[in-house]
Write a protein that holds these residues in place. Sequence first.
Motif, mmCIF file in Angstrom:
data_model
loop_
_atom_site.group_PDB
_atom_site.id
_atom_site.type_symbol
_atom_site.label_atom_id
_atom_site.label_comp_id
_atom_site.label_asym_id
_atom_site.label_seq_id
_atom_site.Cartn_x
_atom_site.Cartn_y
_atom_site.Cartn_z
ATOM 1 N N PRO A 4 0.833 -1.211 0.000
ATOM 2 C CA PRO A 4 0.000 0.000 0.000
ATOM 3 C C PRO A 4 0.862 1.254 0.000
ATOM 4 O O PRO A 4 1.968 1.265 0.545
ATOM 5 N N GLU B 34 -5.542 2.094 -1.933
ATOM 6 C CA GLU B 34 -5.702 0.914 -1.100
ATOM 7 C C GLU B 34 -4.735 0.977 0.068
ATOM 8 O O GLU B 34 -3.598 1.432 -0.066
ATOM 9 N N GLN B 35 -5.198 0.504 1.210
ATOM 10 C CA GLN B 35 -4.386 0.506 2.413
ATOM 11 C C GLN B 35 -4.164 -0.929 2.884
ATOM 12 O O GLN B 35 -4.363 -1.877 2.118
ATOM 13 N N ASP B 36 -3.760 -1.079 4.138
ATOM 14 C CA ASP B 36 -3.446 -2.383 4.676
ATOM 15 C C ASP B 36 -4.708 -3.230 4.861
ATOM 16 O O ASP B 36 -5.787 -2.715 5.165
ATOM 17 N N GLU C 122 -12.461 5.910 5.081
ATOM 18 C CA GLU C 122 -11.680 4.675 5.045
ATOM 19 C C GLU C 122 -12.641 3.515 5.257
ATOM 20 O O GLU C 122 -13.224 3.362 6.335
ATOM 21 N N ARG D 63 -9.033 5.452 13.361
ATOM 22 C CA ARG D 63 -8.860 5.585 11.912
ATOM 23 C C ARG D 63 -9.453 6.911 11.417
ATOM 24 O O ARG D 63 -8.880 7.579 10.562
ATOM 25 N N SER E 90 0.314 4.646 4.724
ATOM 26 C CA SER E 90 -0.309 3.406 5.158
ATOM 27 C C SER E 90 0.368 2.973 6.460
ATOM 28 O O SER E 90 1.460 3.452 6.813
#
Length: 440
Positions: A2, A20-22, A41, A386, A402
Amino acid sequence: MPHALPLVAASAIGAHLTVEQDQGAVIQRSVLPGGVRVLTEHIPGMRSATLGAWIGVGSRDETPEHAGSTHFLEHLLFKGTARRSALDIAEAFDRVGGESNALTGKEYTCYYARTIDTDLPLAIDVILDMVTSARLDEADFDMERGVILEELAMAEDDPGDVAHERFTEAVLAGHPLGRPIGGTPDIIRSVSRDAVEEHYRQHYGPQTLIVTAAGNVHHETVCAMVADALTAGGWDLTGETAPVARRDALAPVDAGLTPQVRITRDLEQAHVMLGTRGFRATDERRSTLSVFNAILGGGMSSRLFQEIREKRGLTYAVYSFGAPNAETGIWGMYAACNPRVADEVEGLLAVELERMAQGVTAEELEKAKGQIAGTTVLRLEDSYSRMSRLGKSELVFGELWSIAEALDQVRSVTADAVVGLAAELASRDRSSVRVGPAVA
């Protein structure tokens, strides 16, 4: 792997980013008409959702005639709108098992709510109704003045809070960042409702608003609900105005430093603080500072804890900390001890800081990195954390790493970098603050 979300790259109306993240998470950012920024998110498998409405205005931004207004507004927005009473706002979240609250900082204010995912529309409607349509009635204002005075009195009864406030004032003497976030009793007694309303009208608008949401949320749906709620609140979202710019991280810092502050209180302990000017939030050494603090005063195996508490038994609480802002920050060490050993404890704080500038071991370095990795991941296991990360990244950094990238930054910190940072802090002029009884 990411990648970071480059928030700074998109400020025009209609701009949109998706990264895209983890673990399958997806972060998206859009700029709505009027300059409203929306960041979400989506976290697979999570059933909660947290919404935050951020205004990039804090206590440092108050003019003399508006002093105390930022924190006052944090209270007043919960007292009712054109559509809801204070009880309506409270009951809205109680009925669904949700929670709502707000926080005022030196550089921003945030109103937030956490609910199950299906009640996110309720959270958006209520929170943005508060932000756009606060009543600010005279009767509510007068009553809440008393509540805020009680809040300040409660903080004044906590000697640890007093020590931290006086320390901030000492390290940033004469600078707006050195002022107490909540104001002072004299300020709260003297500020007028008209001044607070003027502060509200001046700073609460589409250009300054950032809406963040995290959990089981869907970006397009959130954007549509935000636009509808703001329009219902009377805000004009038809313009092509861009969001306000982030603060200038390179602005000069016109502040003094008070070497010594002593507050005499009839207490069982002396609350001792020693420190100096720190680093701005975007300083490239912020990961190095995290590792440095973990080694020096970040846990039960840290140097301060082991030397002052475990080996000598002089204190129960001892730690180091950093508090960054846009163009500067503060850094310090804290200990609470018997007043008779306050001089000794302060001397030991200074010694341990100076020892850090002489070197750290490979074992200390790896232990600190592991500690930071664990606390970072655990801290981000809920939707509120978050949501908060999105807001602070948009307000301050202009990009969002990320989790994997953040951990890589920590892993890349070297012993030489930690020692160099320690040497820089140790070489700066220091402030010594104590709250406690005078010792003959």
